[in-house]
Design an enzyme around this catalytic site. Structure first.
Site, PDB file in Angstrom:
ATOM      1  N   ASP A  18      75.966 -15.522  32.008  1.00  0.00           N
ATOM      2  CA  ASP A  18      76.585 -15.321  30.686  1.00  0.00           C
ATOM      3  C   ASP A  18      76.549 -16.577  29.821  1.00  0.00           C
ATOM      4  O   ASP A  18      76.691 -17.692  30.327  1.00  0.00           O
ATOM      5  CB  ASP A  18      78.046 -14.866  30.893  1.00  0.00           C
ATOM      6  CG  ASP A  18      78.654 -14.335  29.601  1.00  0.00           C
ATOM      7  OD1 ASP A  18      77.896 -13.811  28.756  1.00  0.00           O
ATOM      8  OD2 ASP A  18      79.877 -14.446  29.443  1.00  0.00           O
ATOM      9  N   HIS A  35      68.225 -15.783  25.281  1.00  0.00           N
ATOM     10  CA  HIS A  35      67.892 -15.047  26.510  1.00  0.00           C
ATOM     11  C   HIS A  35      66.642 -15.636  27.180  1.00  0.00           C
ATOM     12  O   HIS A  35      66.536 -15.665  28.395  1.00  0.00           O
ATOM     13  CB  HIS A  35      67.682 -13.563  26.207  1.00  0.00           C
ATOM     14  CG  HIS A  35      68.939 -12.864  25.761  1.00  0.00           C
ATOM     15  ND1 HIS A  35      70.137 -13.025  26.407  1.00  0.00           N
ATOM     16  CD2 HIS A  35      69.187 -12.019  24.713  1.00  0.00           C
ATOM     17  CE1 HIS A  35      71.076 -12.303  25.789  1.00  0.00           C
ATOM     18  NE2 HIS A  35      70.519 -11.692  24.747  1.00  0.00           N
ATOM     19  N   LEU A 129      64.754 -16.207  51.015  1.00  0.00           N
ATOM     20  CA  LEU A 129      65.859 -15.961  50.073  1.00  0.00           C
ATOM     21  C   LEU A 129      65.788 -14.508  49.621  1.00  0.00           C
ATOM     22  O   LEU A 129      64.717 -14.029  49.260  1.00  0.00           O
ATOM     23  CB  LEU A 129      65.704 -16.880  48.843  1.00  0.00           C
ATOM     24  CG  LEU A 129      66.590 -16.584  47.625  1.00  0.00           C
ATOM     25  CD1 LEU A 129      68.059 -16.876  47.923  1.00  0.00           C
ATOM     26  CD2 LEU A 129      66.153 -17.417  46.411  1.00  0.00           C
TER      27      LEU A 129
HETATM   28  C1  IPE Z   1      78.287  -9.783  31.635  1.00  0.00           C
HETATM   29  O1  IPE Z   1      78.196 -10.470  30.439  1.00  0.00           O
HETATM   30  C2  IPE Z   1      77.022  -9.028  31.891  1.00  0.00           C
HETATM   31  C3  IPE Z   1      75.838  -9.835  32.158  1.00  0.00           C
HETATM   32  C4  IPE Z   1      75.786 -11.136  32.178  1.00  0.00           C
HETATM   33  C5  IPE Z   1      74.645  -9.096  32.438  1.00  0.00           C
HETATM   34  P1  IPE Z   1      78.735  -9.845  29.087  1.00  0.00           P
HETATM   35  O2  IPE Z   1      78.540 -10.848  28.035  1.00  0.00           O
HETATM   36  O3  IPE Z   1      78.111  -8.509  28.858  1.00  0.00           O
HETATM   37  O4  IPE Z   1      80.262  -9.633  29.432  1.00  0.00           O
HETATM   38  P2  IPE Z   1      81.524  -9.434  28.498  1.00  0.00           P
HETATM   39  O5  IPE Z   1      81.214  -8.314  27.556  1.00  0.00           O
HETATM   40  O6  IPE Z   1      81.735 -10.699  27.763  1.00  0.00           O
HETATM   41  O7  IPE Z   1      82.637  -9.126  29.429  1.00  0.00           O
HETATM   42  C1  IPE Z   2      74.346 -12.951  28.904  1.00  0.00           C
HETATM   43  O1  IPE Z   2      74.462 -13.668  27.745  1.00  0.00           O
HETATM   44  C2  IPE Z   2      73.085 -12.158  28.947  1.00  0.00           C
HETATM   45  C3  IPE Z   2      73.281 -10.707  28.991  1.00  0.00           C
HETATM   46  C4  IPE Z   2      74.411 -10.074  28.909  1.00  0.00           C
HETATM   47  C5  IPE Z   2      72.088  -9.922  29.135  1.00  0.00           C
HETATM   48  P1  IPE Z   2      75.187 -13.056  26.482  1.00  0.00           P
HETATM   49  O2  IPE Z   2      74.167 -12.377  25.650  1.00  0.00           O
HETATM   50  O3  IPE Z   2      76.324 -12.203  26.867  1.00  0.00           O
HETATM   51  O4  IPE Z   2      75.672 -14.365  25.784  1.00  0.00           O
HETATM   52  P2  IPE Z   2      77.030 -14.568  24.992  1.00  0.00           P
HETATM   53  O5  IPE Z   2      78.147 -14.162  25.895  1.00  0.00           O
HETATM   54  O6  IPE Z   2      76.941 -13.724  23.762  1.00  0.00           O
HETATM   55  O7  IPE Z   2      77.051 -16.034  24.684  1.00  0.00           O
HETATM   56 MG    MG Z   3      78.312 -12.565  27.171  1.00  0.00          MG
END
Ligand code: IPE
Ligand code: IPE
Ligand code: MG
Length: 240
Positions: A18, A35, A129
């Site tokens: 995240d 990403h 792994l």
């Molecule tokens: C959790 O991150 C899901 C992934 C990293 C794939 P999110 O960014 O979607 O989570 P929330 O919405 O902040 O809880």
């Molecule tokens: C996690 O990063 C990646 C996915 C959920 C696929 P985010 O896209 O949630 O990044 P933030 O939380 O907006 O910074």
């Molecule tokens: Mg996120």
């Protein structure tokens, strides 16, 4: 840097990838670029996990809730994932990584599903792994799927209709049947929540939260998490 002693290494580390979006925003870049940087961090993480000899790593790459994002972001994610698996395959084979996946892959674009399935097949002999990619994964969906499969088995006459379900039988129906419980859950990105990730498997996991955004999460960050884990006293409800 010193190597954590293997007796204190977690068998199964789970990571919520995240913070890509915020990482990009801070740099005036698009979320997709965040990403992409997240994918590069993942590539580095797998190499570090191999070096440290972590047996199993589960990575939350796309949740069942992430479909709520704009279609443009979702398709950018699929495109990046496709590139990731294509570029990573040879390396995984050479390095003995066994790729597995958790989640409902049927909803993915066909190309993504095919590449994931082919990488799983090609790397199935990997012994160094196990890399579990959690894609279109949601823990509540996974638990309901397990329950429904057991009901279907009973309805088809392949199991007793009245025998209580044991934990062992239930776990056989989870995506992670071969992987076992999570020892250490790591969440970069600053949020202190699980976001529907491996709820059953994390029943006794140690939880490590850090404000570092996922694309900046490097070898030092992983080693810090492992050092922190090493100092935990895991009691599992018993006494010292
Ligand atoms: C959790 O991150 C899901 C992934 C990293 C794939 P999110 O960014 O979607 O989570 P929330 O919405 O902040 O809880
Ligand atoms: C996690 O990063 C990646 C996915 C959920 C696929 P985010 O896209 O949630 O990044 P933030 O939380 O907006 O910074
Ligand atoms: Mg996120």
């Amino acid at each position: 840097m010193t190597q954590p002693s293997s007796s204190h290494l977690p068998d199964h580390v789970a990571i919520i990838l995240d913070g890509n979006g915020r990482w990009a925003k801070k740099r005036g870049l698009s979320r997709s670029e965040g990403h992409r940087a997240g994918g590069e961090a993942l590539d580095r993480l797998l190499d570090t996990a191999l070096e440290i000899k972590i047996p199993i790593i589960s990575m939350y790459a796309f949740s069942t809730e992430n479909w709520k994002r704009p279609a443009r972001e979702v398709s950018a994610l699929w495109k990046l994932m496709l590139e990731f698996f294509r570029d990573r395959l040879e390396k995984s084979l050479q390095k003995g990584i066994r790729v597995v996946a958790s989640g409902d892959l049927s909803r993915l674009p066909a190309k993504n599903r095919r590449i994931i399935e082919s990488v799983i097949e090609k790397t199935k002999k990997g012994r160094n792994l196990t890399a579990n990619f959690c894609v279109n994964y949601g823990s509540q969906d996974e638990i309901l799927r397990a329950v429904n499969r057991i009901i279907q088995e009973a309805a088809a006459g392949n199991r007793s209709k009245t025998k209580p379900v044991t934990r062992k039988e239930f776990e056989k129906h989870l995506y992670t049947a071969q992987l076992g419980p999570v020892d250490l859950l790591v969440r970069p990105g600053g949020e202190k929540r699980i976001s529907n990730f491996l709820l059953w498997q994390c029943a006794y996991a140690e939880m490590y939260f850090t404000d570092v955004l996922w694309p900046d999460f490097d070898e030092t960050c992983l080693r810090e998490a492992l050092d922190w884990y090493r100092k935990r006293e895991r009691r599992f409800g018993a006494l010292e």
